[in-house]
Design a protein around this motif. Structure first.
Motif, PDB file in Angstrom:
ATOM      1  N   ILE A 219      72.748   4.400  65.913  1.00 28.77           N
ATOM      2  CA  ILE A 219      71.894   4.405  64.725  1.00 28.77           C
ATOM      3  C   ILE A 219      72.659   3.862  63.522  1.00 28.77           C
ATOM      4  O   ILE A 219      72.139   3.040  62.751  1.00 28.77           O
ATOM      5  N   MET A 220      73.915   4.310  63.349  1.00 24.27           N
ATOM      6  CA  MET A 220      74.712   3.811  62.231  1.00 24.27           C
ATOM      7  C   MET A 220      74.959   2.311  62.362  1.00 24.27           C
ATOM      8  O   MET A 220      74.912   1.569  61.364  1.00 24.27           O
ATOM      9  N   ALA A 221      75.219   1.836  63.592  1.00 21.08           N
ATOM     10  CA  ALA A 221      75.437   0.405  63.797  1.00 21.08           C
ATOM     11  C   ALA A 221      74.178  -0.385  63.455  1.00 21.08           C
ATOM     12  O   ALA A 221      74.245  -1.434  62.788  1.00 21.08           O
ATOM     13  N   GLY A 222      73.026   0.113  63.903  1.00 21.60           N
ATOM     14  CA  GLY A 222      71.779  -0.576  63.583  1.00 21.60           C
ATOM     15  C   GLY A 222      71.489  -0.603  62.103  1.00 21.60           C
ATOM     16  O   GLY A 222      71.009  -1.619  61.563  1.00 21.60           O
ATOM     17  N   LEU A 223      71.797   0.483  61.401  1.00 22.48           N
ATOM     18  CA  LEU A 223      71.565   0.524  59.959  1.00 22.48           C
ATOM     19  C   LEU A 223      72.508  -0.421  59.216  1.00 22.48           C
ATOM     20  O   LEU A 223      72.124  -1.008  58.189  1.00 22.48           O
ATOM     21  N   LEU A 224      73.725  -0.577  59.722  1.00 22.49           N
ATOM     22  CA  LEU A 224      74.647  -1.525  59.098  1.00 22.49           C
ATOM     23  C   LEU A 224      74.156  -2.958  59.257  1.00 22.49           C
ATOM     24  O   LEU A 224      74.267  -3.779  58.338  1.00 22.49           O
ATOM     25  N   VAL A 225      73.629  -3.275  60.440  1.00 23.32           N
ATOM     26  CA  VAL A 225      73.042  -4.601  60.641  1.00 23.32           C
ATOM     27  C   VAL A 225      71.873  -4.806  59.681  1.00 23.32           C
ATOM     28  O   VAL A 225      71.729  -5.868  59.060  1.00 23.32           O
TER      29      VAL A 225
END
Length: 479
Positions: A219-225
């Motif tokens: 989730i954090m990776a997707g939000l960073l993208v």
């Protein structure tokens, strides 16, 4: 869709060709990919031998998942160099203008850089893990379960997306390669701390909790993208030449957002705080829903799993525990410790800790800590039910008096943190990440100073002087 994605592949091939010609990236990457798995295998064996000399009873099998996690991490740190230079490096070399003048959308340029930035280190990490597993498989070592392998590979992919997407965001916001490279520590250190928690879960052996960690990292990776896509503007890249830390502007901007357009104390509450509460309606509903689900789940879990623990307690110990619960209204044994100021400071510290972790994780870690705090209620009620106490009177007497102030304070504070994450990943035309972040932090400060602190103070007084008395009465009548 293929027509829209074709420019992405063209940018990716161009970026990949540039990376493969850069010996500064290839040399350490090849060394780590080929040599580090053998080094990690030797280190694991030596660590086991040293620990067992002093009765540690450590086996190599328990270090295999940890070794896989570490081996997958190190190639990612080296590959950050290419991601950190993805945009600002081209700006310094003077090749950014022709790239930005192409008839490509901002999202196509961004994804083209992102794809290569993720794929290159990910291939290196997976190859290093494969070499390590080949070496270990020839030894008398028991391999982890298939589910653990799946978790480790997913964590490696999530770490790659998380670190590379953060590096590209820094590359967009920086004005020089030196500044971008200096920001690498703000990527490596948080991910290293995150991996420490994941390693603890691996040694603990609780796969269900580790799945939650996998979901949180993704989730954090997707939000960073999403953050990079939302704030990537080619005009912004060409318009900035130098970074200046303007503390006066930051303070003035924060105070302007915090104060709003009002000039009186009550006007500030009516207009500014009230306006912030309107922004928090959806986050509040989400957190209330998550709290209810968490309490119900832990209540059900306690009913199904804690009976074995209660059966293991000796009868005299159980009787002593029940007497302590009945005397819950007697505060003499807690004199000097259970005070309203100390309780208020403890709750405020927990609230600020949730905000701190939520701020650096797009509210993901903050929500996890919030669920840990609220879900404890369900576990305690389930435990009391197994001990023979009716849960509803306990809620009314032991939680509701101070909970009607404490829970709204916790929910409002966490909702403001969730709001920070949401506005950061929402496109804001003509506004920088810094401006959006300052305004969101000002909204959080409004809620905390205007509502959360007063509510926590009232809750602390009630929890010390009212709740124990009511709970003591209830415990003597509901058994």
């Amino acid at each position: 869709m293929n027509t829209k994605l074709r420019p992405v592949w063209l940018i990716s091939k161009r970026e990949l060709r540039d990376q493969l010609r850069d010996w500064r990236i290839l040399s350490p990457l090849l060394i780590l990919t080929i040599g580090f798995p053998f080094l990690m295998n030797v280190f694991a064996q030596e660590a086991v031998g040293f620990a067992n000399q002093y009765g540690g009873n450590l086996i190599v099998d328990r270090l295999v998942p940890f070794s896989i996690l570490i081996i997958g991490f190190f190639p990612l740190t080296v590959s950050l160099l290419g991601a950190l230079e993805s945009f600002v490096g081209e700006k310094e070399r003077g090749t950014i203008e022709p790239l930005l003048s192409t008839p490509l959308s901002d999202w196509q340029l961004y994804l083209g850089k992102l794809v290569v930035g993720i794929v290159t280190p990910l291939v290196s990490s997976l190859l290093a893990i494969s070499i390590y597993l080949t070496v270990v498989s020839r030894q008398a070592v028991e391999m982890p379960a298939t589910s653990v392998f799946v978790q480790l590979f997913l964590l490696t992919i999530a770490h790659a997306v998380l670190m590379v997407s953060a590096a590209i965001v820094f590359s967009i916001q920086s004005t020089s390669v030196k500044a971008a490279n200096l920001m690498a520590s703000f990527i490596i250190i948080p991910v290293a701390l995150l991996m420490q928690g994941e390693s603890a879960l691996l040694f603990w052996g609780n796969n269900q909790v580790l799945w939650l960690a996998v979901a949180a990292v993704f989730i954090m990776a997707g939000l960073l993208v999403r953050l990079g896509l939302a704030h990537f503007q080619r005009e912004y890249l060409l318009g900035r030449e130098i970074d200046v830390l303007n503390l006066r502007w930051m303070g003035r901007t924060f105070w302007g957002y915090f104060k709003g357009d009002t000039h009186s104390f009550f006007g500030w509450y009516w207009h500014s705080v009230r306006g912030t509460l309107r922004k928090l309606r959806k986050p509040v509903l989400l957190l209330v829903f998550l709290a209810v689900i968490g309490i119900l789940w832990t209540y059900s879990w306690a009913n199904n799993n804690l009976q074995v623990y209660l059966d293991s307690i000796e009868p005299d110990q159980m009787a002593d525990l029940q007497q302590r619960l009945i005397r819950a209204g007697d505060l003499t044994e807690f004199s000097g410790e259970f005070t309203a100021p100390s309780l208020f400071l403890h709750n405020l510290q927990a609230t600020l800790l949730i905000a701190f972790f939520g701020l650096f994780s797009f509210s993901v870690l903050g929500i996890i800590l919030y669920l840990l705090n609220t879900s404890v209620v369900g576990g305690l009620l389930g435990l009391f039910k197994l001990m023979g106490y009716a849960p509803l009177p306990l809620v009314v007497a032991g939680i509701l008096p101070h909970g009607i102030f404490e829970f709204p304070a916790l929910i409002l504070s966490c909702a403001a943190v969730v709001h920070i994450g949401l506005v950061l990943v929402t496109p804001q035309a003509g506004r920088t990440i810094g401006e959006v972040l300052i305004e969101a932090i000002a909204d959080w400060a409004r809620v905390v100073i205007g509502l959360v602190i007063p509510l926590l103070a009232i809750a602390a007084v009630i929890e010390v002087y009212v709740t124990p008395q009511l709970l003591g009465i209830a415990m003597t009548t509901i058994k």
